[in-house]
Design a protein around this motif. Structure first.
Motif, short mmCIF file in Angstrom:
data_model
loop_
_atom_site.label_atom_id
_atom_site.label_comp_id
_atom_site.label_asym_id
_atom_site.label_seq_id
_atom_site.Cartn_x
_atom_site.Cartn_y
_atom_site.Cartn_z
N LEU A 13 0.83 -1.21 0.00
CA LEU A 13 0.00 0.00 0.00
C LEU A 13 0.86 1.26 0.00
N LEU A 14 1.98 1.22 0.76
CA LEU A 14 2.86 2.40 0.79
C LEU A 14 3.56 2.60 -0.54
N GLY A 16 2.31 1.88 -3.33
CA GLY A 16 1.27 2.51 -4.14
C GLY A 16 1.21 4.00 -3.91
N VAL A 17 1.32 4.41 -2.67
CA VAL A 17 1.28 5.83 -2.34
C VAL A 17 2.42 6.57 -3.02
N MET A 20 1.72 6.99 -6.67
CA MET A 20 0.63 7.93 -6.92
C MET A 20 1.05 9.38 -6.70
N ILE A 21 1.92 9.58 -5.71
CA ILE A 21 2.25 10.94 -5.32
C ILE A 21 3.41 11.55 -6.12
N THR A 22 4.34 10.69 -6.56
CA THR A 22 5.56 11.21 -7.19
C THR A 22 5.32 12.17 -8.36
N PRO A 23 4.46 11.81 -9.35
CA PRO A 23 4.26 12.75 -10.46
C PRO A 23 3.77 14.12 -9.99
N PHE A 24 2.97 14.08 -8.96
CA PHE A 24 2.40 15.27 -8.37
C PHE A 24 3.48 16.15 -7.75
N TYR A 26 6.64 16.01 -8.41
CA TYR A 26 7.50 16.41 -9.53
C TYR A 26 6.94 17.67 -10.20
N MET A 27 5.64 17.69 -10.35
CA MET A 27 4.97 18.84 -10.96
C MET A 27 5.15 20.08 -10.10
N PHE B 105 -5.31 -4.20 -4.82
CA PHE B 105 -5.29 -3.12 -3.82
C PHE B 105 -6.61 -3.05 -3.05
N VAL B 122 -5.40 9.10 -1.21
CA VAL B 122 -4.23 9.29 -2.07
C VAL B 122 -4.42 8.60 -3.41
N TYR B 123 -4.93 7.38 -3.38
CA TYR B 123 -5.12 6.67 -4.65
C TYR B 123 -6.14 7.36 -5.54
N MET B 141 7.44 14.16 -17.76
CA MET B 141 8.12 13.00 -17.19
C MET B 141 8.74 12.11 -18.25
N TRP B 180 -1.99 4.78 -14.23
CA TRP B 180 -1.80 5.64 -13.05
C TRP B 180 -3.05 6.46 -12.76
#
Lengths: 272, 304
Positions: A13-14, A16-17, A20-24, A26-27, B105, B122-123, B141, B180
Protein backbone atom coordinates in the motif's frame (compact mmCIF):
# COMPACT_ATOMS: atom_id res chain seq x y z
CA UNK A 1 2.96 -8.54 16.86
CA UNK A 2 1.69 -8.05 13.28
CA UNK A 3 1.99 -11.02 10.94
CA UNK A 4 4.40 -11.09 8.00
CA UNK A 5 1.40 -11.00 5.67
CA UNK A 6 0.08 -7.78 7.14
CA UNK A 7 3.51 -6.15 6.91
CA UNK A 8 3.66 -7.13 3.25
CA UNK A 9 0.22 -5.63 2.65
CA UNK A 10 1.27 -2.35 4.25
CA UNK A 11 4.47 -2.27 2.19
CA UNK A 12 2.40 -2.78 -0.97
CA UNK A 13 0.00 0.00 0.00
CA UNK A 14 2.86 2.40 0.79
CA UNK A 15 4.58 1.59 -2.50
CA UNK A 16 1.27 2.51 -4.14
CA UNK A 17 1.28 5.83 -2.34
CA UNK A 18 4.79 6.63 -3.59
CA UNK A 19 3.82 5.87 -7.19
CA UNK A 20 0.63 7.93 -6.92
CA UNK A 21 2.25 10.94 -5.32
CA UNK A 22 5.56 11.21 -7.19
CA UNK A 23 4.26 12.75 -10.46
CA UNK A 24 2.40 15.27 -8.37
CA UNK A 25 5.47 16.24 -6.32
CA UNK A 26 7.50 16.41 -9.53
CA UNK A 27 4.97 18.84 -10.96
CA UNK A 28 5.03 21.10 -7.91
CA UNK A 29 8.81 21.01 -7.69
CA UNK A 30 9.19 21.83 -11.40
CA UNK A 31 6.77 24.75 -11.15
CA UNK A 32 9.28 26.52 -8.85
CA UNK A 33 12.42 25.90 -10.91
CA UNK A 34 14.29 27.89 -13.48
CA UNK A 35 14.14 26.41 -16.98
CA UNK A 36 17.83 25.38 -16.58
CA UNK A 37 17.13 23.24 -13.53
CA UNK A 38 14.24 21.26 -15.03
CA UNK A 39 16.30 18.48 -16.61
CA UNK A 40 19.12 17.92 -14.12
CA UNK A 41 20.56 14.50 -13.29
CA UNK A 42 19.68 13.49 -10.61
CA UNK A 43 16.29 15.17 -10.33
CA UNK A 44 16.36 18.21 -8.08
CA UNK A 45 13.39 17.54 -5.81
CA UNK A 46 13.83 20.72 -3.81
CA UNK A 47 14.54 23.60 -6.20
CA UNK A 48 17.70 25.66 -5.50
CA UNK A 49 15.65 28.82 -5.70
CA UNK A 50 11.92 29.33 -5.52
CA UNK A 51 10.90 31.03 -8.74
CA UNK A 52 7.48 32.33 -7.66
CA UNK A 53 7.28 34.48 -10.76
CA UNK A 54 6.65 31.32 -12.83
CA UNK A 55 3.08 31.45 -11.59
CA UNK A 56 2.64 35.07 -12.61
CA UNK A 57 4.47 34.75 -15.94
CA UNK A 58 2.72 31.52 -16.85
CA UNK A 59 -0.66 32.97 -15.95
CA UNK A 60 0.01 35.96 -18.18
CA UNK A 61 1.58 34.05 -21.09
CA UNK A 62 -1.99 33.55 -22.27
CA UNK A 63 -5.22 35.08 -20.91
CA UNK A 64 -5.50 32.34 -18.26
CA UNK A 65 -7.58 34.58 -16.03
CA UNK A 66 -10.17 34.67 -18.74
CA UNK A 67 -9.92 30.88 -19.30
CA UNK A 68 -10.32 30.35 -15.58
CA UNK A 69 -13.47 32.45 -15.51
CA UNK A 70 -14.84 30.59 -18.53
CA UNK A 71 -14.20 27.23 -16.89
CA UNK A 72 -15.85 28.25 -13.63
CA UNK A 73 -18.79 29.84 -15.41
CA UNK A 74 -19.42 26.98 -17.84
CA UNK A 75 -18.98 24.20 -15.28
CA UNK A 76 -21.24 26.00 -12.78
CA UNK A 77 -23.94 26.72 -15.34
CA UNK A 78 -23.86 23.13 -16.62
CA UNK A 79 -24.13 21.83 -13.07
CA UNK A 80 -27.12 24.05 -12.21
CA UNK A 81 -28.87 23.14 -15.44
CA UNK A 82 -28.31 19.43 -14.75
CA UNK A 83 -29.64 19.70 -11.20
CA UNK A 84 -32.85 21.24 -12.52
CA UNK A 85 -33.47 19.07 -15.59
CA UNK A 86 -32.37 15.81 -13.96
CA UNK A 87 -34.36 16.29 -10.75
CA UNK A 88 -37.52 17.27 -12.66
CA UNK A 89 -37.26 14.30 -14.99
CA UNK A 90 -36.33 11.94 -12.16
CA UNK A 91 -39.36 13.10 -10.15
CA UNK A 92 -41.55 12.58 -13.18
CA UNK A 93 -40.21 9.07 -13.86
CA UNK A 94 -40.38 8.07 -10.20
CA UNK A 95 -43.76 9.41 -9.08
CA UNK A 96 -46.06 10.02 -12.04
CA UNK A 97 -48.01 7.74 -14.37
CA UNK A 98 -48.57 8.57 -18.02
CA UNK A 99 -48.35 6.99 -21.44
CA UNK A 100 -44.82 6.59 -22.80
CA UNK A 101 -43.26 7.07 -19.38
CA UNK A 102 -41.58 3.67 -19.63
CA UNK A 103 -40.51 4.36 -23.20
CA UNK A 104 -39.03 7.77 -22.33
CA UNK A 105 -37.12 6.33 -19.41
CA UNK A 106 -35.72 3.45 -21.48
CA UNK A 107 -34.69 5.84 -24.25
CA UNK A 108 -32.86 7.99 -21.70
CA UNK A 109 -31.08 4.97 -20.21
CA UNK A 110 -30.17 3.74 -23.68
CA UNK A 111 -28.04 6.83 -24.24
CA UNK A 112 -25.73 5.60 -21.46
CA UNK A 113 -24.53 2.93 -23.86
CA UNK A 114 -23.87 5.33 -26.73
CA UNK A 115 -20.21 6.30 -27.18
CA UNK A 116 -19.96 10.09 -27.04
CA UNK A 117 -17.23 10.16 -29.67
CA UNK A 118 -19.62 8.59 -32.18
CA UNK A 119 -21.89 11.62 -31.83
CA UNK A 120 -19.48 14.52 -32.15
CA UNK A 121 -20.05 15.14 -35.85
CA UNK A 122 -23.88 15.31 -35.83
CA UNK A 123 -23.84 17.04 -32.43
CA UNK A 124 -21.68 19.75 -33.90
CA UNK A 125 -24.07 20.04 -36.86
CA UNK A 126 -27.11 20.43 -34.57
CA UNK A 127 -25.36 23.13 -32.58
CA UNK A 128 -24.29 24.85 -35.79
CA UNK A 129 -27.88 24.79 -37.09
CA UNK A 130 -28.96 26.44 -33.85
CA UNK A 131 -26.33 29.13 -34.44
CA UNK A 132 -24.59 28.32 -31.17
CA UNK A 133 -21.06 27.68 -32.42
CA UNK A 134 -18.47 29.78 -30.59
CA UNK A 135 -20.80 30.86 -27.77
CA UNK A 136 -21.36 30.15 -24.09
CA UNK A 137 -24.78 28.71 -24.93
CA UNK A 138 -23.10 26.24 -27.26
CA UNK A 139 -20.71 25.21 -24.49
CA UNK A 140 -23.38 24.89 -21.82
CA UNK A 141 -26.77 23.76 -23.15
CA UNK A 142 -25.76 20.53 -24.97
CA UNK A 143 -24.34 19.30 -21.64
CA UNK A 144 -27.48 20.41 -19.79
CA UNK A 145 -28.87 17.03 -18.78
CA UNK A 146 -27.51 13.58 -18.06
CA UNK A 147 -28.94 10.08 -18.19
CA UNK A 148 -26.76 9.06 -15.30
CA UNK A 149 -28.09 11.95 -13.22
CA UNK A 150 -31.71 11.12 -13.98
CA UNK A 151 -31.11 7.48 -13.10
CA UNK A 152 -29.31 8.35 -9.86
CA UNK A 153 -31.97 10.79 -8.66
CA UNK A 154 -34.85 8.54 -9.69
CA UNK A 155 -33.45 5.68 -7.62
CA UNK A 156 -33.32 8.04 -4.69
CA UNK A 157 -36.81 9.49 -5.21
CA UNK A 158 -38.40 6.04 -5.43
CA UNK A 159 -37.63 5.74 -1.73
CA UNK A 160 -39.65 8.88 -0.87
CA UNK A 161 -43.03 7.59 0.43
CA UNK A 162 -46.08 8.37 -1.72
CA UNK A 163 -48.09 9.17 1.42
CA UNK A 164 -45.91 12.21 1.95
CA UNK A 165 -46.82 13.57 -1.47
CA UNK A 166 -50.48 12.68 -0.96
CA UNK A 167 -50.67 14.56 2.31
CA UNK A 168 -48.99 17.57 0.74
CA UNK A 169 -51.68 17.46 -1.96
CA UNK A 170 -54.42 17.27 0.69
CA UNK A 171 -52.90 20.39 2.19
CA UNK A 172 -53.48 22.00 -1.16
CA UNK A 173 -49.86 22.27 -2.31
CA UNK A 174 -49.47 22.67 -6.07
CA UNK A 175 -47.31 20.17 -7.97
CA UNK A 176 -44.43 22.62 -8.59
CA UNK A 177 -44.50 23.49 -4.89
CA UNK A 178 -44.35 19.82 -3.87
CA UNK A 179 -41.32 19.41 -6.14
CA UNK A 180 -39.64 22.46 -4.67
CA UNK A 181 -40.52 22.07 -0.99
CA UNK A 182 -40.82 18.31 -0.51
CA UNK A 183 -38.89 16.44 -3.20
CA UNK A 184 -35.81 18.65 -3.53
CA UNK A 185 -35.05 19.00 0.23
CA UNK A 186 -35.46 15.24 0.68
CA UNK A 187 -33.04 14.59 -2.19
CA UNK A 188 -30.30 16.84 -0.88
CA UNK A 189 -27.64 14.13 -0.56
CA UNK A 190 -28.22 12.68 -4.01
CA UNK A 191 -28.28 16.19 -5.49
CA UNK A 192 -24.96 17.16 -3.95
CA UNK A 193 -23.40 13.90 -5.15
CA UNK A 194 -24.66 14.65 -8.65
CA UNK A 195 -23.43 18.25 -8.47
CA UNK A 196 -19.92 17.10 -7.57
CA UNK A 197 -19.92 14.54 -10.33
CA UNK A 198 -21.17 16.91 -13.04
CA UNK A 199 -18.90 19.77 -12.00
CA UNK A 200 -15.76 17.62 -11.99
CA UNK A 201 -16.73 16.02 -15.27
CA UNK A 202 -17.20 19.41 -16.93
CA UNK A 203 -14.11 20.98 -15.44
CA UNK A 204 -12.25 18.28 -17.36
CA UNK A 205 -14.29 18.61 -20.55
CA UNK A 206 -12.06 18.93 -23.60
CA UNK A 207 -13.38 17.44 -26.84
CA UNK A 208 -16.61 19.44 -27.00
CA UNK A 209 -15.00 22.84 -26.22
CA UNK A 210 -12.33 21.98 -28.78
CA UNK A 211 -15.03 21.66 -31.45
CA UNK A 212 -17.31 24.50 -30.49
CA UNK A 213 -14.88 27.22 -29.36
CA UNK A 214 -13.15 29.25 -32.02
CA UNK A 215 -12.15 32.53 -30.42
CA UNK A 216 -9.53 32.73 -27.69
CA UNK A 217 -11.86 34.61 -25.36
CA UNK A 218 -14.14 31.56 -25.02
CA UNK A 219 -11.43 29.01 -24.26
CA UNK A 220 -11.70 26.97 -21.08
CA UNK A 221 -8.69 25.98 -18.96
CA UNK A 222 -8.11 22.55 -20.55
CA UNK A 223 -8.00 24.16 -24.00
CA UNK A 224 -5.68 26.89 -22.74
CA UNK A 225 -3.29 24.41 -21.14
CA UNK A 226 -3.26 22.23 -24.24
CA UNK A 227 -2.41 25.21 -26.42
CA UNK A 228 0.27 26.40 -23.97
CA UNK A 229 1.65 22.86 -24.00
CA UNK A 230 1.93 22.76 -27.77
CA UNK A 231 3.47 26.19 -28.16
CA UNK A 232 6.95 26.20 -29.65
CA UNK A 233 9.67 25.36 -27.05
CA UNK A 234 7.56 24.67 -23.99
CA UNK A 235 8.43 26.55 -20.84
CA UNK A 236 7.95 23.65 -18.43
CA UNK A 237 8.12 25.52 -15.11
CA UNK A 238 5.43 27.94 -16.27
CA UNK A 239 3.36 25.14 -17.78
CA UNK A 240 3.48 23.20 -14.51
CA UNK A 241 2.64 26.34 -12.54
CA UNK A 242 -0.44 26.99 -14.67
CA UNK A 243 -1.48 23.32 -14.57
CA UNK A 244 -1.18 23.39 -10.79
CA UNK A 245 -3.39 26.49 -10.55
CA UNK A 246 -5.89 24.92 -12.96
CA UNK A 247 -6.35 21.82 -10.85
CA UNK A 248 -6.60 23.65 -7.52
CA UNK A 249 -10.39 24.23 -7.49
CA UNK A 250 -11.34 20.60 -8.02
CA UNK A 251 -8.52 19.31 -5.82
CA UNK A 252 -9.59 21.60 -2.97
CA UNK A 253 -13.19 20.56 -3.42
CA UNK A 254 -12.07 16.95 -3.30
CA UNK A 255 -9.96 17.32 -0.17
CA UNK A 256 -12.75 19.19 1.61
CA UNK A 257 -15.54 16.83 0.63
CA UNK A 258 -13.72 13.55 0.12
CA UNK A 259 -16.53 11.37 1.36
CA UNK A 260 -19.18 12.90 -0.87
CA UNK A 261 -16.72 12.82 -3.75
CA UNK A 262 -15.88 9.17 -3.46
CA UNK A 263 -19.55 8.40 -2.87
CA UNK A 264 -20.50 10.30 -6.00
CA UNK A 265 -17.96 8.45 -8.10
CA UNK A 266 -18.90 5.07 -6.62
CA UNK A 267 -22.57 5.71 -7.28
CA UNK A 268 -21.68 5.78 -10.95
CA UNK A 269 -20.51 2.22 -10.28
CA UNK A 270 -23.73 1.06 -8.66
CA UNK A 271 -25.73 1.56 -11.80
CA UNK A 272 -24.43 -1.71 -13.25
CA UNK B 1 -55.85 8.90 -4.12
CA UNK B 2 -56.96 9.89 -0.63
CA UNK B 3 -57.96 13.33 -1.87
CA UNK B 4 -60.44 11.77 -4.24
CA UNK B 5 -61.94 9.49 -1.62
CA UNK B 6 -62.71 12.50 0.55
CA UNK B 7 -64.88 14.10 -2.11
CA UNK B 8 -68.69 13.71 -2.35
CA UNK B 9 -70.10 10.57 -4.00
CA UNK B 10 -71.84 11.74 -7.15
CA UNK B 11 -69.10 13.34 -9.31
CA UNK B 12 -66.47 10.87 -8.08
CA UNK B 13 -65.76 9.06 -11.33
CA UNK B 14 -65.35 12.18 -13.37
CA UNK B 15 -63.20 13.80 -10.75
CA UNK B 16 -60.85 10.85 -10.50
CA UNK B 17 -60.50 10.83 -14.26
CA UNK B 18 -59.59 14.49 -14.51
CA UNK B 19 -57.29 14.21 -11.50
CA UNK B 20 -55.36 11.36 -13.11
CA UNK B 21 -55.22 13.28 -16.35
CA UNK B 22 -53.91 16.36 -14.61
CA UNK B 23 -51.28 14.31 -12.82
CA UNK B 24 -50.22 12.72 -16.11
CA UNK B 25 -49.86 16.17 -17.61
CA UNK B 26 -47.72 17.37 -14.71
CA UNK B 27 -45.53 14.28 -15.01
CA UNK B 28 -45.01 14.97 -18.69
CA UNK B 29 -44.31 18.66 -18.11
CA UNK B 30 -41.67 17.81 -15.50
CA UNK B 31 -39.92 15.41 -17.87
CA UNK B 32 -40.08 17.84 -20.76
CA UNK B 33 -36.91 19.96 -20.28
CA UNK B 34 -34.70 16.87 -20.08
CA UNK B 35 -36.54 15.20 -22.97
CA UNK B 36 -36.06 18.25 -25.21
CA UNK B 37 -32.34 18.30 -24.45
CA UNK B 38 -32.10 14.55 -25.08
CA UNK B 39 -33.97 14.89 -28.35
CA UNK B 40 -31.76 17.71 -29.61
CA UNK B 41 -28.38 16.52 -28.36
CA UNK B 42 -28.69 12.72 -28.21
CA UNK B 43 -31.54 11.24 -30.25
CA UNK B 44 -31.27 13.49 -33.28
CA UNK B 45 -27.46 13.17 -33.40
CA UNK B 46 -27.71 9.36 -33.09
CA UNK B 47 -30.17 9.22 -35.97
CA UNK B 48 -28.07 11.64 -37.99
CA UNK B 49 -24.91 9.59 -37.47
CA UNK B 50 -26.59 6.64 -39.18
CA UNK B 51 -28.10 8.89 -41.83
CA UNK B 52 -24.89 10.70 -42.76
CA UNK B 53 -22.95 7.47 -42.99
CA UNK B 54 -24.65 7.01 -46.39
CA UNK B 55 -23.76 10.48 -47.66
CA UNK B 56 -20.75 12.37 -48.82
CA UNK B 57 -20.76 15.55 -46.78
CA UNK B 58 -18.10 18.19 -46.15
CA UNK B 59 -20.31 20.15 -43.71
CA UNK B 60 -20.28 23.16 -46.05
CA UNK B 61 -22.02 22.13 -49.29
CA UNK B 62 -25.18 19.96 -49.46
CA UNK B 63 -24.74 16.23 -48.82
CA UNK B 64 -24.93 13.72 -51.68
CA UNK B 65 -26.14 10.14 -51.29
CA UNK B 66 -23.36 7.64 -51.92
CA UNK B 67 -24.85 4.36 -50.64
CA UNK B 68 -22.34 2.14 -48.92
CA UNK B 69 -19.36 3.99 -50.35
CA UNK B 70 -18.29 5.44 -46.98
CA UNK B 71 -18.21 2.00 -45.38
CA UNK B 72 -16.19 0.60 -48.28
CA UNK B 73 -13.79 3.50 -48.06
CA UNK B 74 -13.44 3.14 -44.27
CA UNK B 75 -12.90 -0.61 -44.35
CA UNK B 76 -10.31 -0.40 -47.12
CA UNK B 77 -8.47 2.48 -45.43
CA UNK B 78 -5.30 1.17 -43.76
CA UNK B 79 -5.30 4.13 -41.33
CA UNK B 80 -8.70 3.07 -40.02
CA UNK B 81 -7.54 -0.51 -39.50
CA UNK B 82 -4.48 0.76 -37.74
CA UNK B 83 -6.47 3.08 -35.48
CA UNK B 84 -8.71 0.17 -34.51
CA UNK B 85 -5.67 -1.95 -33.62
CA UNK B 86 -4.12 0.97 -31.71
CA UNK B 87 -7.34 1.46 -29.76
CA UNK B 88 -7.70 -2.25 -28.94
CA UNK B 89 -4.08 -2.38 -27.74
CA UNK B 90 -4.67 0.73 -25.65
CA UNK B 91 -7.84 -0.65 -24.06
CA UNK B 92 -6.40 -4.09 -23.28
CA UNK B 93 -2.98 -2.73 -22.31
CA UNK B 94 -4.51 -0.21 -19.95
CA UNK B 95 -7.45 -1.99 -18.41
CA UNK B 96 -6.31 -5.59 -17.97
CA UNK B 97 -3.47 -4.45 -15.65
CA UNK B 98 -5.62 -1.69 -14.13
CA UNK B 99 -8.43 -4.06 -13.15
CA UNK B 100 -6.03 -6.73 -11.85
CA UNK B 101 -3.97 -4.29 -9.76
CA UNK B 102 -7.09 -2.46 -8.58
CA UNK B 103 -8.56 -5.74 -7.35
CA UNK B 104 -5.31 -6.52 -5.51
CA UNK B 105 -5.29 -3.12 -3.82
CA UNK B 106 -9.00 -3.32 -3.01
CA UNK B 107 -8.44 -6.69 -1.33
CA UNK B 108 -5.57 -5.18 0.65
CA UNK B 109 -7.65 -2.17 1.68
CA UNK B 110 -10.51 -4.45 2.69
CA UNK B 111 -8.32 -6.03 5.39
CA UNK B 112 -7.78 -4.58 8.83
CA UNK B 113 -5.57 -1.75 7.63
CA UNK B 114 -4.33 1.25 9.56
CA UNK B 115 -5.15 4.59 7.90
CA UNK B 116 -7.42 3.09 5.25
CA UNK B 117 -9.02 6.48 4.59
CA UNK B 118 -5.60 7.99 3.91
CA UNK B 119 -4.71 5.36 1.32
CA UNK B 120 -8.10 5.67 -0.33
CA UNK B 121 -7.73 9.44 -0.61
CA UNK B 122 -4.23 9.29 -2.07
CA UNK B 123 -5.12 6.67 -4.65
CA UNK B 124 -8.13 8.72 -5.66
CA UNK B 125 -6.31 12.01 -6.29
CA UNK B 126 -5.35 11.21 -9.92
CA UNK B 127 -8.99 10.33 -10.65
CA UNK B 128 -10.17 13.85 -9.84
CA UNK B 129 -7.30 15.50 -11.71
CA UNK B 130 -8.09 16.86 -15.14
CA UNK B 131 -6.89 14.59 -17.96
CA UNK B 132 -5.21 17.50 -19.75
CA UNK B 133 -3.23 18.38 -16.62
CA UNK B 134 -2.22 14.74 -16.14
CA UNK B 135 -1.13 14.60 -19.76
CA UNK B 136 1.14 17.64 -19.56
CA UNK B 137 2.74 16.32 -16.35
CA UNK B 138 3.48 12.96 -17.94
CA UNK B 139 4.73 14.61 -21.10
CA UNK B 140 7.36 16.30 -18.93
CA UNK B 141 8.12 13.00 -17.19
CA UNK B 142 8.69 11.27 -20.54
CA UNK B 143 11.27 13.80 -21.77
CA UNK B 144 14.85 12.65 -22.42
CA UNK B 145 16.01 13.91 -18.99
CA UNK B 146 12.57 13.55 -17.44
CA UNK B 147 11.60 11.71 -14.30
CA UNK B 148 11.02 8.26 -15.84
CA UNK B 149 14.40 8.04 -17.56
CA UNK B 150 16.48 9.72 -14.86
CA UNK B 151 14.93 8.28 -11.71
CA UNK B 152 13.56 4.92 -12.82
CA UNK B 153 15.28 3.58 -15.94
CA UNK B 154 18.85 4.89 -15.57
CA UNK B 155 19.40 3.53 -12.04
CA UNK B 156 18.10 0.16 -13.25
CA UNK B 157 20.64 0.32 -16.14
CA UNK B 158 17.90 0.09 -18.73
CA UNK B 159 19.29 3.16 -20.45
CA UNK B 160 17.33 6.07 -21.82
CA UNK B 161 14.14 5.67 -23.80
CA UNK B 162 13.00 8.32 -26.23
CA UNK B 163 9.38 7.78 -25.17
CA UNK B 164 7.50 10.29 -27.25
CA UNK B 165 9.38 9.77 -30.52
CA UNK B 166 9.36 6.00 -30.56
CA UNK B 167 6.61 4.08 -32.32
CA UNK B 168 7.03 1.27 -29.80
CA UNK B 169 7.28 3.28 -26.61
CA UNK B 170 4.85 6.15 -27.19
CA UNK B 171 1.79 3.84 -26.92
CA UNK B 172 3.33 2.14 -23.88
CA UNK B 173 3.94 5.50 -22.24
CA UNK B 174 0.32 6.53 -22.71
CA UNK B 175 -0.80 3.19 -21.28
CA UNK B 176 1.38 3.68 -18.18
CA UNK B 177 -0.06 7.12 -17.69
CA UNK B 178 -3.63 5.89 -18.04
CA UNK B 179 -3.09 3.08 -15.54
CA UNK B 180 -1.80 5.64 -13.05
CA UNK B 181 -4.80 7.89 -13.64
CA UNK B 182 -7.53 5.23 -13.63
CA UNK B 183 -6.34 2.86 -10.91
CA UNK B 184 -7.95 4.68 -7.98
CA UNK B 185 -11.38 4.71 -9.59
CA UNK B 186 -11.47 0.93 -9.99
CA UNK B 187 -10.02 0.39 -6.51
CA UNK B 188 -13.02 2.26 -5.11
CA UNK B 189 -15.46 0.34 -7.31
CA UNK B 190 -14.00 -3.01 -6.23
CA UNK B 191 -13.82 -1.95 -2.60
CA UNK B 192 -17.54 -1.12 -2.68
CA UNK B 193 -18.19 -4.53 -4.23
CA UNK B 194 -16.10 -6.31 -1.61
CA UNK B 195 -17.85 -4.54 1.23
CA UNK B 196 -21.18 -5.80 -0.07
CA UNK B 197 -20.13 -9.42 0.51
CA UNK B 198 -21.59 -10.51 3.86
CA UNK B 199 -18.84 -11.49 6.30
CA UNK B 200 -20.85 -14.56 7.39
CA UNK B 201 -19.72 -16.31 4.23
CA UNK B 202 -16.10 -15.99 5.24
CA UNK B 203 -16.82 -17.08 8.78
CA UNK B 204 -18.64 -20.16 7.49
CA UNK B 205 -15.71 -20.91 5.20
CA UNK B 206 -13.32 -20.56 8.12
CA UNK B 207 -15.37 -23.05 10.13
CA UNK B 208 -15.11 -25.43 7.20
CA UNK B 209 -11.35 -24.96 7.28
CA UNK B 210 -10.99 -23.11 3.97
CA UNK B 211 -7.62 -21.43 3.37
CA UNK B 212 -7.51 -17.76 2.33
CA UNK B 213 -6.86 -18.57 -1.29
CA UNK B 214 -9.75 -21.02 -1.41
CA UNK B 215 -12.04 -18.45 0.18
CA UNK B 216 -10.95 -15.94 -2.46
CA UNK B 217 -11.63 -18.38 -5.31
CA UNK B 218 -14.92 -19.76 -4.07
CA UNK B 219 -16.46 -16.80 -2.25
CA UNK B 220 -14.88 -13.50 -3.25
CA UNK B 221 -14.50 -13.99 -6.99
CA UNK B 222 -17.98 -15.43 -7.70
CA UNK B 223 -19.72 -12.82 -5.54
CA UNK B 224 -17.65 -10.02 -7.03
CA UNK B 225 -18.48 -11.05 -10.58
CA UNK B 226 -21.24 -8.46 -11.18
CA UNK B 227 -18.81 -5.73 -10.07
CA UNK B 228 -16.05 -7.08 -12.29
CA UNK B 229 -18.41 -7.28 -15.25
CA UNK B 230 -19.61 -3.75 -14.68
CA UNK B 231 -16.05 -2.46 -14.28
CA UNK B 232 -14.89 -4.14 -17.47
CA UNK B 233 -17.81 -2.85 -19.55
CA UNK B 234 -17.25 0.63 -18.21
CA UNK B 235 -13.50 0.36 -18.85
CA UNK B 236 -14.14 -0.71 -22.40
CA UNK B 237 -16.68 1.98 -23.21
CA UNK B 238 -14.45 4.70 -21.74
CA UNK B 239 -11.23 3.27 -23.14
CA UNK B 240 -12.58 2.94 -26.68
CA UNK B 241 -13.25 6.69 -26.66
CA UNK B 242 -9.87 7.82 -25.36
CA UNK B 243 -8.84 11.07 -27.01
CA UNK B 244 -7.18 13.69 -24.78
CA UNK B 245 -3.74 12.11 -24.10
CA UNK B 246 -3.24 11.11 -27.72
CA UNK B 247 -4.30 14.55 -28.93
CA UNK B 248 -2.35 16.56 -26.38
CA UNK B 249 0.81 14.49 -25.86
CA UNK B 250 1.61 12.87 -29.20
CA UNK B 251 -0.94 14.23 -31.73
CA UNK B 252 -1.48 10.63 -32.79
CA UNK B 253 2.18 10.19 -33.73
CA UNK B 254 4.90 9.20 -34.17
CA UNK B 255 3.75 7.86 -37.57
CA UNK B 256 0.18 7.15 -36.38
CA UNK B 257 1.45 4.94 -33.53
CA UNK B 258 -1.02 6.58 -31.12
CA UNK B 259 -3.69 7.48 -33.65
CA UNK B 260 -6.64 6.03 -31.75
CA UNK B 261 -10.14 5.76 -33.20
CA UNK B 262 -11.54 8.89 -31.53
CA UNK B 263 -8.66 10.96 -32.86
CA UNK B 264 -9.14 9.43 -36.30
CA UNK B 265 -12.88 10.27 -36.28
CA UNK B 266 -12.12 13.82 -35.12
CA UNK B 267 -9.51 14.38 -37.81
CA UNK B 268 -11.55 12.77 -40.57
CA UNK B 269 -14.50 15.06 -39.81
CA UNK B 270 -12.93 18.32 -38.72
CA UNK B 271 -9.55 18.35 -40.46
CA UNK B 272 -10.28 16.49 -43.71
CA UNK B 273 -13.97 17.54 -43.68
CA UNK B 274 -15.16 14.03 -44.57
CA UNK B 275 -18.18 14.03 -42.23
CA UNK B 276 -19.84 11.10 -44.02
CA UNK B 277 -16.79 8.92 -43.64
CA UNK B 278 -16.45 9.93 -39.99
CA UNK B 279 -20.11 9.02 -39.47
CA UNK B 280 -19.48 5.58 -41.00
CA UNK B 281 -16.57 5.11 -38.56
CA UNK B 282 -18.85 6.18 -35.70
CA UNK B 283 -21.50 3.65 -36.75
CA UNK B 284 -18.88 0.90 -36.76
CA UNK B 285 -17.67 1.96 -33.29
CA UNK B 286 -21.26 2.03 -32.09
CA UNK B 287 -22.04 -1.46 -33.39
CA UNK B 288 -18.73 -2.86 -32.21
CA UNK B 289 -19.20 -1.61 -28.62
CA UNK B 290 -22.77 -2.86 -28.63
CA UNK B 291 -21.67 -6.35 -29.68
CA UNK B 292 -18.87 -6.49 -27.11
CA UNK B 293 -21.17 -5.35 -24.26
CA UNK B 294 -23.78 -7.95 -25.29
CA UNK B 295 -21.11 -10.66 -25.40
CA UNK B 296 -19.84 -9.70 -21.97
CA UNK B 297 -23.38 -9.93 -20.57
CA UNK B 298 -23.87 -13.29 -22.28
CA UNK B 299 -20.62 -14.58 -20.90
CA UNK B 300 -21.62 -13.37 -17.47
CA UNK B 301 -25.09 -14.96 -17.64
CA UNK B 302 -23.80 -18.32 -18.84
CA UNK B 303 -21.17 -18.42 -16.09
CA UNK B 304 -23.82 -17.93 -13.42
Amino acid sequence: MPSAGMILVHVLLLAGVVVMITPFVYMISTSFKTMNDVFTVPVQWIPRTLEWHNFVDGWQAQPFGRYFFNSVFVATAVTMLNLITCSLAAYSFAKFRYVFRGLFFSLVLMTLMVPYVALIVPLFLVVRDLGWVNSYVGLIVPAGTSAFGIFLLRQHMLSIPDELLASARIDGASEPRIYWQVILPLSRNALSALAIFIFTWNWDSFLWPLLVVQSESLRTLPLGIASFNSSYSTNYPELMAVALLAMLPVLTLFLLMQRNFIEAMTLSGVKG
Amino acid sequence: MQTVAARPQAPRRRLRFTWAKKQALWGFVFALPALILFALFSFIPIARTFYFSFFRYDMLTPATYVGLHNFQSVLSDPTFGQSVVTTVIYVLGTYVPTLAVALLFALALNMKIKARAFFRTVYFVPVVMSMVVVTVIWRLMFQHYGLINVTVLNPLHIGTIDWLNSETYAPIGLILMSIWKELGFYIIIFLAGLQNIPSEYYEAAKVDGAKNLAAFRHITLPLLQPTILFASIMAMINGAQIFIPQYVMTSGGPVNATNVLALNIYQTAFVYLLAGKAAAMSVLLFVFLGIISALQFRFYRSSQ
